[in-house]
Design a protein around this motif. Structure first.
Motif, PDB file in Angstrom:
ATOM      1  N   PHE A  25      41.207  47.904  39.003  1.00  0.00           N
ATOM      2  CA  PHE A  25      40.954  46.561  38.496  1.00  0.00           C
ATOM      3  C   PHE A  25      41.498  45.514  39.476  1.00  0.00           C
ATOM      4  O   PHE A  25      40.888  44.467  39.679  1.00  0.00           O
ATOM      5  CB  PHE A  25      41.569  46.407  37.106  1.00  0.00           C
ATOM      6  N   ALA A  26      42.634  45.805  40.085  1.00  0.00           N
ATOM      7  CA  ALA A  26      43.200  44.901  41.104  1.00  0.00           C
ATOM      8  C   ALA A  26      42.249  44.797  42.290  1.00  0.00           C
ATOM      9  O   ALA A  26      41.983  43.692  42.787  1.00  0.00           O
ATOM     10  CB  ALA A  26      44.568  45.408  41.562  1.00  0.00           C
ATOM     11  N   PRO A  52      36.439  27.130  41.523  1.00  0.00           N
ATOM     12  CA  PRO A  52      37.497  26.130  41.751  1.00  0.00           C
ATOM     13  C   PRO A  52      38.776  26.816  42.238  1.00  0.00           C
ATOM     14  O   PRO A  52      39.007  28.001  41.959  1.00  0.00           O
ATOM     15  CB  PRO A  52      37.696  25.496  40.371  1.00  0.00           C
ATOM     16  N   GLY A  53      39.597  26.073  42.963  1.00  0.00           N
ATOM     17  CA  GLY A  53      40.803  26.639  43.559  1.00  0.00           C
ATOM     18  C   GLY A  53      41.731  27.302  42.560  1.00  0.00           C
ATOM     19  O   GLY A  53      42.279  28.372  42.823  1.00  0.00           O
ATOM     20  N   TRP A  54      41.911  26.681  41.393  1.00  0.00           N
ATOM     21  CA  TRP A  54      42.803  27.265  40.388  1.00  0.00           C
ATOM     22  C   TRP A  54      42.274  28.611  39.908  1.00  0.00           C
ATOM     23  O   TRP A  54      43.055  29.519  39.627  1.00  0.00           O
ATOM     24  CB  TRP A  54      42.999  26.308  39.205  1.00  0.00           C
ATOM     25  N   PHE A  55      40.946  28.732  39.788  1.00  0.00           N
ATOM     26  CA  PHE A  55      40.343  29.978  39.323  1.00  0.00           C
ATOM     27  C   PHE A  55      40.564  31.094  40.337  1.00  0.00           C
ATOM     28  O   PHE A  55      40.928  32.213  39.983  1.00  0.00           O
ATOM     29  CB  PHE A  55      38.851  29.776  39.050  1.00  0.00           C
ATOM     30  N   VAL A  56      40.354  30.787  41.605  1.00  0.00           N
ATOM     31  CA  VAL A  56      40.560  31.798  42.652  1.00  0.00           C
ATOM     32  C   VAL A  56      42.034  32.186  42.720  1.00  0.00           C
ATOM     33  O   VAL A  56      42.373  33.371  42.791  1.00  0.00           O
ATOM     34  CB  VAL A  56      40.046  31.286  44.015  1.00  0.00           C
ATOM     35  N   ALA A  57      42.937  31.181  42.682  1.00  0.00           N
ATOM     36  CA  ALA A  57      44.365  31.456  42.809  1.00  0.00           C
ATOM     37  C   ALA A  57      44.925  32.220  41.605  1.00  0.00           C
ATOM     38  O   ALA A  57      45.619  33.227  41.773  1.00  0.00           O
ATOM     39  CB  ALA A  57      45.129  30.146  42.994  1.00  0.00           C
ATOM     40  N   VAL A  58      44.597  31.751  40.407  1.00  0.00           N
ATOM     41  CA  VAL A  58      45.185  32.349  39.204  1.00  0.00           C
ATOM     42  C   VAL A  58      44.321  33.472  38.643  1.00  0.00           C
ATOM     43  O   VAL A  58      44.809  34.570  38.366  1.00  0.00           O
ATOM     44  CB  VAL A  58      45.415  31.268  38.119  1.00  0.00           C
ATOM     45  N   GLY A  59      43.028  33.199  38.479  1.00  0.00           N
ATOM     46  CA  GLY A  59      42.136  34.155  37.823  1.00  0.00           C
ATOM     47  C   GLY A  59      41.754  35.348  38.676  1.00  0.00           C
ATOM     48  O   GLY A  59      41.392  36.391  38.137  1.00  0.00           O
ATOM     49  N   LEU A  60      41.812  35.199  39.994  1.00  0.00           N
ATOM     50  CA  LEU A  60      41.423  36.322  40.855  1.00  0.00           C
ATOM     51  C   LEU A  60      42.637  36.904  41.589  1.00  0.00           C
ATOM     52  O   LEU A  60      42.981  38.066  41.370  1.00  0.00           O
ATOM     53  CB  LEU A  60      40.330  35.880  41.831  1.00  0.00           C
ATOM     54  N   TRP A  61      43.303  36.103  42.435  1.00  0.00           N
ATOM     55  CA  TRP A  61      44.487  36.607  43.145  1.00  0.00           C
ATOM     56  C   TRP A  61      45.610  36.930  42.164  1.00  0.00           C
ATOM     57  O   TRP A  61      46.239  37.999  42.260  1.00  0.00           O
ATOM     58  CB  TRP A  61      44.976  35.609  44.186  1.00  0.00           C
ATOM     59  N   GLY A  64      44.804  39.941  40.066  1.00  0.00           N
ATOM     60  CA  GLY A  64      44.870  41.109  40.947  1.00  0.00           C
ATOM     61  C   GLY A  64      46.302  41.562  41.173  1.00  0.00           C
ATOM     62  O   GLY A  64      46.613  42.763  41.104  1.00  0.00           O
ATOM     63  N   LEU A  65      47.195  40.612  41.433  1.00  0.00           N
ATOM     64  CA  LEU A  65      48.607  40.957  41.617  1.00  0.00           C
ATOM     65  C   LEU A  65      49.218  41.506  40.331  1.00  0.00           C
ATOM     66  O   LEU A  65      49.997  42.466  40.368  1.00  0.00           O
ATOM     67  CB  LEU A  65      49.389  39.740  42.105  1.00  0.00           C
ATOM     68  N   LEU A  66      48.862  40.913  39.199  1.00  0.00           N
ATOM     69  CA  LEU A  66      49.342  41.421  37.917  1.00  0.00           C
ATOM     70  C   LEU A  66      48.864  42.856  37.683  1.00  0.00           C
ATOM     71  O   LEU A  66      49.608  43.698  37.175  1.00  0.00           O
ATOM     72  CB  LEU A  66      48.882  40.501  36.786  1.00  0.00           C
ATOM     73  N   CYS A  67      47.638  43.132  38.091  1.00  0.00           N
ATOM     74  CA  CYS A  67      47.118  44.496  37.970  1.00  0.00           C
ATOM     75  C   CYS A  67      47.898  45.465  38.855  1.00  0.00           C
ATOM     76  O   CYS A  67      48.127  46.618  38.466  1.00  0.00           O
ATOM     77  CB  CYS A  67      45.633  44.536  38.322  1.00  0.00           C
ATOM     78  N   VAL A  72      52.064  49.846  39.287  1.00  0.00           N
ATOM     79  CA  VAL A  72      53.441  50.331  39.467  1.00  0.00           C
ATOM     80  C   VAL A  72      53.988  50.837  38.130  1.00  0.00           C
ATOM     81  O   VAL A  72      54.626  51.899  38.069  1.00  0.00           O
ATOM     82  CB  VAL A  72      54.346  49.229  40.056  1.00  0.00           C
ATOM     83  N   LEU A  73      53.716  50.111  37.065  1.00  0.00           N
ATOM     84  CA  LEU A  73      54.161  50.542  35.736  1.00  0.00           C
ATOM     85  C   LEU A  73      53.548  51.895  35.374  1.00  0.00           C
ATOM     86  O   LEU A  73      54.247  52.795  34.902  1.00  0.00           O
ATOM     87  CB  LEU A  73      53.797  49.498  34.678  1.00  0.00           C
TER      88      LEU A  73
END
Length: 164
Positions: A25-26, A52-61, A64-67, A72-73
């Motif tokens: 998913f990441a 939009p920048g916020w979508f790419v930064a939060v919704g995608l990057w 992805g990092l949260l995934c 790791v979990l």
């Protein structure tokens, strides 16, 4: 690999599957963040085209990092659980991941099937179909896998950490 005394599934199997689920998913979110579009338009609608920048930064990057953190979990859930607070925390986080993924998958599925989101939510028929058939089941599978991993966490406590 190793087997439990009854010869059933390998104790860390569900944790490794949860790890693979989260990393896959990441990878998809990073693909989208780098400009890929396959599957994004049917899941994010107009945001996919506007990006939009916020979508790419939060919704995608960000997602992805949260995934990757979820990966790791999952990996930690696959190994013999450490004793004490750290082991309880890993297991609790596994149950939290399970709950969040299941609630997300079930609630969006119910909203789309019952059309209770109302007319104010602009969801195309194509988005509705792909969400019902692909995206929500993906969240449900992830939730079940993390739940099974949390449930099985620590089953191999007597084995060395290199055995998983």
């Amino acid at each position: 690999m190793y087997e439990d005394p009854q010869g059933k599934t390998t104790p860390g199997l569900w944790g490794r599957i949860a790890c693979a689920w989260a990393v896959a998913f990441a990878a998809l979110h990073f693909f989208w963040a780098l400009g890929g579009s396959w599957g994004l338009s049917v899941s994010a609608g107009p945001l996919a085209e506007e990006r939009p920048g916020w979508f790419v930064a939060v919704g995608l990057w960000g997602v992805g990092l949260l995934c990757l953190v979820g990966g790791v979990l999952g990996w930690l859930l696959a190994w013999p659980r450490p004793r004490g607070r750290a082991g309880r925390m890993v297991r609790a986080l596994g149950w939290c991941a399970c709950a969040v993924l299941l609630v997300r998958g079930i609630s969006v599925e119910v909203l789309l099937l019952t059309n209770t989101a109302g007319q104010g939510v602009d969801v195309s028929p194509e988005q509705r179909l792909w969400t019902l058939l692909l995206w929500n089941p993906w969240f449900l599978v992830g939730g079940l896998v993390f739940g099974l991993a949390a449930r099985g966490s620590g089953k191999a406590e007597g084995l060395s950490s290199g055995a998983a």
